[in-house]
Design a protein around this motif. Structure first.
Motif, PDB file in Angstrom:
ATOM      1  N   ASN A 115       0.837  -1.196   0.000  1.00  0.00           N
ATOM      2  CA  ASN A 115       0.000   0.000   0.000  1.00  0.00           C
ATOM      3  C   ASN A 115       0.873   1.247   0.000  1.00  0.00           C
ATOM      4  O   ASN A 115       1.634   1.470   0.943  1.00  0.00           O
ATOM      5  N   PRO A 116       0.760   2.084  -1.051  1.00  0.00           N
ATOM      6  CA  PRO A 116       1.666   3.231  -1.156  1.00  0.00           C
ATOM      7  C   PRO A 116       1.449   4.298  -0.089  1.00  0.00           C
ATOM      8  O   PRO A 116       2.324   5.134   0.113  1.00  0.00           O
ATOM      9  N   THR A 117       0.324   4.278   0.587  1.00  0.00           N
ATOM     10  CA  THR A 117       0.054   5.362   1.532  1.00  0.00           C
ATOM     11  C   THR A 117       0.105   4.894   2.989  1.00  0.00           C
ATOM     12  O   THR A 117      -0.434   5.555   3.866  1.00  0.00           O
ATOM     13  N   MET A 118       0.740   3.753   3.226  1.00  0.00           N
ATOM     14  CA  MET A 118       0.799   3.256   4.600  1.00  0.00           C
ATOM     15  C   MET A 118       2.270   2.933   4.873  1.00  0.00           C
ATOM     16  O   MET A 118       2.958   2.420   3.989  1.00  0.00           O
TER      17      MET A 118
ATOM     18  N   TYR C 208      -2.018  -4.218  -4.042  1.00  0.00           N
ATOM     19  CA  TYR C 208      -1.861  -4.087  -2.596  1.00  0.00           C
ATOM     20  C   TYR C 208      -3.131  -4.445  -1.835  1.00  0.00           C
ATOM     21  O   TYR C 208      -3.067  -4.849  -0.682  1.00  0.00           O
ATOM     22  N   ARG C 229      -8.240   5.725   1.315  1.00  0.00           N
ATOM     23  CA  ARG C 229      -7.227   6.759   1.216  1.00  0.00           C
ATOM     24  C   ARG C 229      -6.600   6.812  -0.175  1.00  0.00           C
ATOM     25  O   ARG C 229      -6.364   7.877  -0.735  1.00  0.00           O
ATOM     26  N   ASN C 230      -6.334   5.633  -0.716  1.00  0.00           N
ATOM     27  CA  ASN C 230      -5.735   5.606  -2.045  1.00  0.00           C
ATOM     28  C   ASN C 230      -6.715   6.041  -3.128  1.00  0.00           C
ATOM     29  O   ASN C 230      -6.341   6.682  -4.093  1.00  0.00           O
ATOM     30  N   PRO C 305       2.127  10.324   0.561  1.00  0.00           N
ATOM     31  CA  PRO C 305       3.510  10.373   1.044  1.00  0.00           C
ATOM     32  C   PRO C 305       4.520  10.439  -0.083  1.00  0.00           C
ATOM     33  O   PRO C 305       5.624  10.920   0.104  1.00  0.00           O
ATOM     34  N   ARG C 306       4.143   9.972  -1.275  1.00  0.00           N
ATOM     35  CA  ARG C 306       5.096   9.967  -2.375  1.00  0.00           C
ATOM     36  C   ARG C 306       5.472  11.378  -2.808  1.00  0.00           C
ATOM     37  O   ARG C 306       6.527  11.607  -3.360  1.00  0.00           O
TER      38      ARG C 306
END
Ligand SMILES: Nc1ncnc2c1ncn2[C@@H]1O[C@H](COP(=O)(O)OP(=O)(O)OP(=O)(O)O)[C@@H](O)[C@H]1O
Ligand code: SF4
Ligand SMILES: [Mg+2]
Lengths: 348, 454, 311
Positions: A115-118, C208, C229-230, C305-306
């Motif tokens: 998961n890119p945001t965790m 994911y 969130r994503n 965060p990226r």
């Protein structure tokens, strides 16, 4: 370890899959992605599943995990037993969650599988909170320890970072840490090294082997790479067009290959063994369309030894030696064709 | 296994090298077309779009009514109203002298759409009267309606109403005024049923009757047919919708076509030249994107001006093109950079192909799909913009109808005659809907990568 | 991070300059001039007025003066209401538009995310079909029609009930704001719903989420921790343009509901060719939008965060 295990015959393998069949409904029709797959794996053992792209390797293991999207996917037949208990279509066995707790899984592309945001730490901590009832803080501490076990330097700092801050190899280590966080009895690795550099590949495989020695877990390893198979596997299942065409110990499958497809795979594999330095021979043609599976052997159009019968009738499984078996008409008693590249029951 | 013979195990003689691909391979466009046909919503939308174009182009041939012609006998008539009218003599002024006998507020003559003639007796103690007209009964709140006339003495005890009369029921109230000219609480009221009439002269003018016709005063005749009714000036709505479609679709299709064309040229120029020039060109495009769209539409509309006799369609077209090209330019540039990176261009470049050849052979086929989708999605927003500007009175100049200006007019009479708003709004919505769904379908059909998961 | 913000703000200022320049030259291209409006005047009054507004200067000088004043945040004095500063007008009317706009954006964003997630969850079932039907309607019906219709239904609602449930027009209380804000946000809400739906579906079939399932994460937790969130990220990226669309789309709603906002004032100024007010409002709106977009981008950096360290 647990009550569920005790009343099971100790001779029962850890995981047995029998005659698994999976279909997908698509706009183009129904795809028979897996057409009767059987294998088993024992504690501390590594089973490798090899085969060309699209032959149904991922679908097989995802069915065991209950990860097949339904619809369009459908498990039409077969069973998967963990210590004798049916797990297909169940989420728990013996009061224990199958996913994450009994079986851990890692995937091919670590870049997209997290998961890119965790944060990495939170993602590793998640199964601990869910299956083990850890508090968020304890779980995070444990996650850091797991990262250290997976040989990630500066684990405390790394646990607070996000996937995009990791390299591919580090992500796969984190994935392993995550999959193993609840000490599962089986680790399924679906092409865990395909997306990685060669040197990193070796490190990841080492790590898996090391952890296997420590925990005694079984590993089901999916790969295209026979080099990886040779290095890791105790048992090998060769899959072609939704079926297991050859099954046996790694030595059997490698050195006593009994199926023309296995031989084709070996010849297509680059090698640095001087004794076997022959030209690379890619297998011509492509696997059959699984929308309309062929009546006979799926390998028939590409098989150099194909016979009349191969195109009409499905070959049977022929037991060769021990549990080594191959599904090919060449092994039929009435066949007198004996290509020398193949192993036959009465060779020696 | 007894049926197995030695022949079964004979080598397969004619071994095909590989599985024959069963499905026929289609070209990009054929494939897209067949996928579009499989999408029922998109197909229906396509038919609607074609229907709208036919309506615009051939409608006036089938329904050759002048959109500016006023039918004063049928003002704001919804579709399907009774069209009979009684033929009456030409209008003659009235001075309250003639009239039917009676007391109180009363009709001097039969009420017609030509005139309502009222007479009354002076209200006790009144030093004047005020006449009101309403569409509703007085009610407990004493709502009289709109004041029509005021008489500050008791000399005039009659009133002739000729204002915008329509068949139907009207309520008239005569309120007594005190010495200071203020209204009192004493009033008389009457409800009046107005009958539709038309004069002989008018009927002749409109070709409803001919001189030779044996129609007499008092006979019933049938007025002109307005399939979708009329607007507040008695103009035929269907004819106006057709004329309005010409403006709305001209802007709606013309502007996107032009700005996409410009965007394609600009974007491919930037993409081809690359480097500093590309950076500079794209920076400028970014600036244009940042202009607040509607404000600048309005600004440009006034800046380019509407000359005498102009409808204002042209300035709107220019404004749309000037403001909206950057999105396409960006898209096309991105595509071209992508195509260049994919290598097959550089392969042909190495072979010494000329730039025009490159553009023709590789760029256009590869970007055409994206551009087509862009145009389709740009059409609804251009139609909305026209409608929006016409709605706030910044659009095409009257009397040129457009769906937007028709909605603007219709909204004023929304409470009493909703059809005047309903039809133009329906056409706008239908067009926008059709183009949106068509765009969705095209996008799905043309490019699997652009497809959203659905 | 700070460097990034600084860079964006500088870019924003450049953009505002471009907007101002475009506005200035567009306005000076207008045929006729503001003083020949309706009042007949003598040559001297005219000359005086021209001098007062600087119209006697050559255009480059006018432009420089305009820029200088702009840099000081001074938009000049209204042509029509001679003693009123444009700044005063903006100060008085913009808050109304801003409240309306903020409320509409809130409606649009929450509604879009909520309905989008709902349609994705109930994909190809009744709630999905129902909401998507309404979405198509929301996208296809022009805002003024929606505004008029909702006003009409308010009228009939109030007459039906016998008292004023919600006011039909005007401004002042929260009650006045609800319906106009809803109408204003509606098409954006429809657009965001569509976006959220496809983004949600994409996330649902992502690797994911599959990983999360393989960890045995229960569906509700997958939804809240991994999907939402994503899936919101693409919605946040278009929020900047959405705010732009909503603020400038406010004219219609302000006209129909008789709300004393800046949009309505702008339309009036245009009709009266009130030079300074038109230029002032345009530049002001332009600057507002440019900085809203920057704000949204910065906020996005906190959610994704990226982007955070990416400067
Ligand atoms: N969700 C799905 N919908 C339709 N068909 C599917 C789906 N998932 C898998 N399939 C089909 O099942 C077949 C087997 O796919 P699978 O992913 O198991 O192959 P694989 O052996 O893992 O290949 P690879 O080595 O490329 O990972 C493929 O032919 C594919 O078309
Ligand atoms: S069954 Fe026939 S075609 Fe299939 S692998 Fe064996 S020999 Fe080849
Ligand atoms: Mg796979």
């Amino acid at each position: 370890m647990k009550a569920a295990e005790e009343n099971v015959d100790p001779a029962t393998p850890l995981l047995t899959v029998e005659d698994l069949q999976v279909e997908f409904d698509t706009y183009g029709g129904t795809v028979q992605a897996v057409r009767g797959v059987s294998f088993s794996v024992d504690q501390g053992q590594t089973l490798a599943i090899v085969g060309e792209s699209g032959c149904g390797k991922s679908v097989t293991v995802q069915s065991i995990m209950g990860l097949i999207p339904t619809p369009p996917g459908r498990i039409t037949a077969g069973s998967a037993r963990l210590r004798g208990h049916q797990i297909l279509g169940r989420s728990t066995v013996g009061g224990k969650e199958i996913r994450g707790a009994e079986i851990g899984m890692i995937f091919q592309d670590p870049m997209t599988s997290l998961n890119p945001t965790m944060t990495i730490g939170d993602q590793i901590a998640e199964p601990l909170q869910i299956h083990r009832g850890y508090s968020a803080r304890d779980a995070f501490t444990e996650a850091i320890r797991l990262l250290e076990l997976s040989k990630i330097p500066e684990a405390t700092k790394r646990a607070q970072q996000y996937p995009f801050e990791f390299s591919g190899g580090m992500l796969q280590r984190a994935m392993i840490a995550m999959a193993l966080s609840c000490k599962p009895s089986i680790l399924i690795a679906d092409e865990p090294t395909t997306a990685l550099d060669v040197t990193i590949q070796a490190q990841i495989l080492d790590l898996m082997q090391e952890l296997q020695k420590e925990t005694g877990m079984a590993i089901i390893l999916i790969t295209h790479d026979l080099g990886v198979v040779a290095r890791m596997a105790d048992e090998v299942a060769v899959m072609y067009a939704g079926k297991v065409v050859e099954y046996g110990s790694a030595d059997d499958v490698f050195y006593r290959s009994a199926h023309p497809y296995t031989v084709g795979l070996k010849e297509a594999m680059p090698t640095n063994d001087p004794a076997r330095q022959h030209e690379l021979k890619p297998i011509d043609g492509s696997p059959p369309d699984l929308f309309a599976p062929p009546a006979g052997c799926g390998y028939c159009p590409r098989c150099p030894y194909a016979m009349q019968i191969c195109s009409d009738r499905q070959p049977q499984d022929h037991n060769l030696r021990g549990h080594h078996s191959a599904s090919c008409w060449l092994h039929h008693a009435q066949s007198d064709s004996r290509p020398e590249t193949l192993f036959f029951k009465d060779t020696h | 296994m007894s049926d197995l013979t030695a022949a079964s195990f004979a080598p397969l003689s004619d071994q095909q090298p590989s599985q024959v691909i069963a499905r026929p391979s289609l070209s990009y466009w054929q494939d897209a077309w067949s996928r579009l046909q499989a999408n029922r919503r998109a197909l229906v939308s396509l038919y609607i779009v074609i229907g709208l174009l036919l309506f615009t182009v051939f409608g006036p041939v089938v329904w050759p009514v002048d959109p500016a012609m006023q039918d004063i006998d049928q003002i704001s008539q919804p579709p399907g109203t009774d069209r009979t009218a009684t033929l009456v003599a030409d209008y003659e002024p009235w001075f309250g002298t003639s009239g039917l006998p009676g007391t109180g507020l009363r009709l001097a003559e039969k009420a017609t759409s030509q005139a309502v003639r009222l007479q009354w007796d002076a209200v006790d103690g009144a030093s004047g009267h005020r006449v009101y007209r309403n569409l509703f009964p007085i009610g407990p709140e004493l709502s009289y309606g709109i004041p029509m006339a005021e008489f500050l003495n008791n000399d005039t005890l009659y009133f002739e109403d000729r204002l915008d009369l329509q068949p139907g029921r009207f309520y008239y109230v005569v309120v007594a005024l005190d010495e200071r000219g203020l209204i009192t609480d004493r009033y008389q009221s009457i409800s009046v049923d107005v009958e539709r009439v038309t004069t002989r002269t008018e009927a002749l003018e409109r070709g409803l009757i001919t001189e030779s016709n044996a129609v007499q005063i008092g006979d019933k005749i049938t007025l002109a047919w307005h399939p979708l009714g009329t607007d507040y000036l008695g103009r035929d709505l269907l004819a106006r919708l057709m004329a309005g479609a010409r403006v709305s679709l001209f802007i709606g299709i013309g502007a996107p076509f032009l700005f996409v064309l410009f965007g394609v040229v600009y974007g491919s120029a930037a993409g081809f030249m690359g480097g500093r020039i590309d950076q500079l060109m794209m920076r400028f495009a970014d600036f244009v994107v940042a202009l607040p769209f509607l404000l600048f539409m309005i600004l440009f509309k006034i800046a380019f001006g509407i000359g005498p006799g102009e409808s204002g369609v042209f300035p709107m077209l220019v404004a749309l093109v000037v403001l909206l090209w950057p999105a396409t330019a960006r898209l096309v540039r991105g595509q071209i950079l992508q195509i260049r990176e994919q290598g097959y261009i550089s392969a042909s470049e190495l072979l010494g192909a000329s730039t025009p050849y490159l553009i023709m052979r590789h760029m256009i086929p590869n970007t055409l799909g994206v551009v087509l989708v862009t145009v389709t999605f740009a059409i609804p927003s251009a139609i909305f913009t026209e409608a929006f500007l016409s709605f706030i009175g910044m659009g095409v100049a009257p009397p040129t109808p457009s769906w937007g200006s028709m909605s603007n007019e219709g909204i004023k009479t929304m409470l009493t005659t909703p059809h005047e708003l309903f039809f133009p709004a329906l056409f706008i919505s239908l067009t926008v809907l059709a183009f949106n769904l068509l765009g969705d379908g095209l996008r799905d059909a043309l490019d699997a990568r652009m497809r959203n998961v659905e | 991070m700070w460097l990034y913000i600084l860079k964006r703000v500088l870019q924003g200022l450049l953009t505002v300059w471009f907007i101002a320049t475009a506005t200035f030259f567009a306005m000076h291209n207008v045929p006729g001039d503001p003083l020949t409006n309706d009042r007949a005047m003598t040559e001297t009054t005219r000359a005086n007025l021209e001098a007062k507004y600087g119209l006697d200067q050559p255009i480059t000088t006018q432009y420089l003066i305009f820029l200088r004043n702009l840099a000081r945040g001074d938009f000049g004095i209204s042509f029509v209401q001679e003693n009123r500063e444009v700044n005063d007008i903006i100060r008085e009317h913009f808050p109304v538009s801003a409240i309306l706009g903020v409320l509409a954006v809130v409606f649009a964003a929450t509604g879009g995310v909520l309905f989008g997630a709902l349609t994705a969850l109930y994909r190809n079932r009744l709630p999905d079909y129902l909401i998507m039907f309404l979405v198509i309607l929301g996208i296809s019906v022009p805002s003024f029609v929606v505004a008029a219709l909702s006003q009409l239904s308010l009228v009939s609602l109030n007459t039906l009930v016998g008292f004023t449930v919600l006011p039909v027009a005007g401004w002042g209380t929260v009650m006045h704001m609800l319906v106009p804000a809803l109408v204003l946000g509606l098409s954006t809400m429809a657009y965001l719903t569509r976006l959220m739906r496809s983004s949600m579906l994409e996330v649902t079939s992502s690797d994911y989420v599959r990983t999360a399932k393989s960890k045995g994460v229960p569906p509700t937790r997958i939804f809240t921790r991994h999907q939402l969130r994503n899936a919101i990220l693409p919605v946040v990226t278009v929020l900047g343009p959405a705010i732009a669309a909503i603020t400038t789309g406010g004219f219609v709603v302000e006209l129909v509901f008789a709300i004393p906002g800046l949009g309505r004032y702008f339309v009036e100024a245009v009709q009266q060719l009130d030079y300074t007010v038109i230029m002032g409002t345009t530049v002001f709106y332009g600057a507002f939008l440019v900085f809203m977009v920057i704000l949204v981008d910065v906020v996005y950096g906190f959610i994704d965060p990226r982007v955070r360290l990416d400067s």
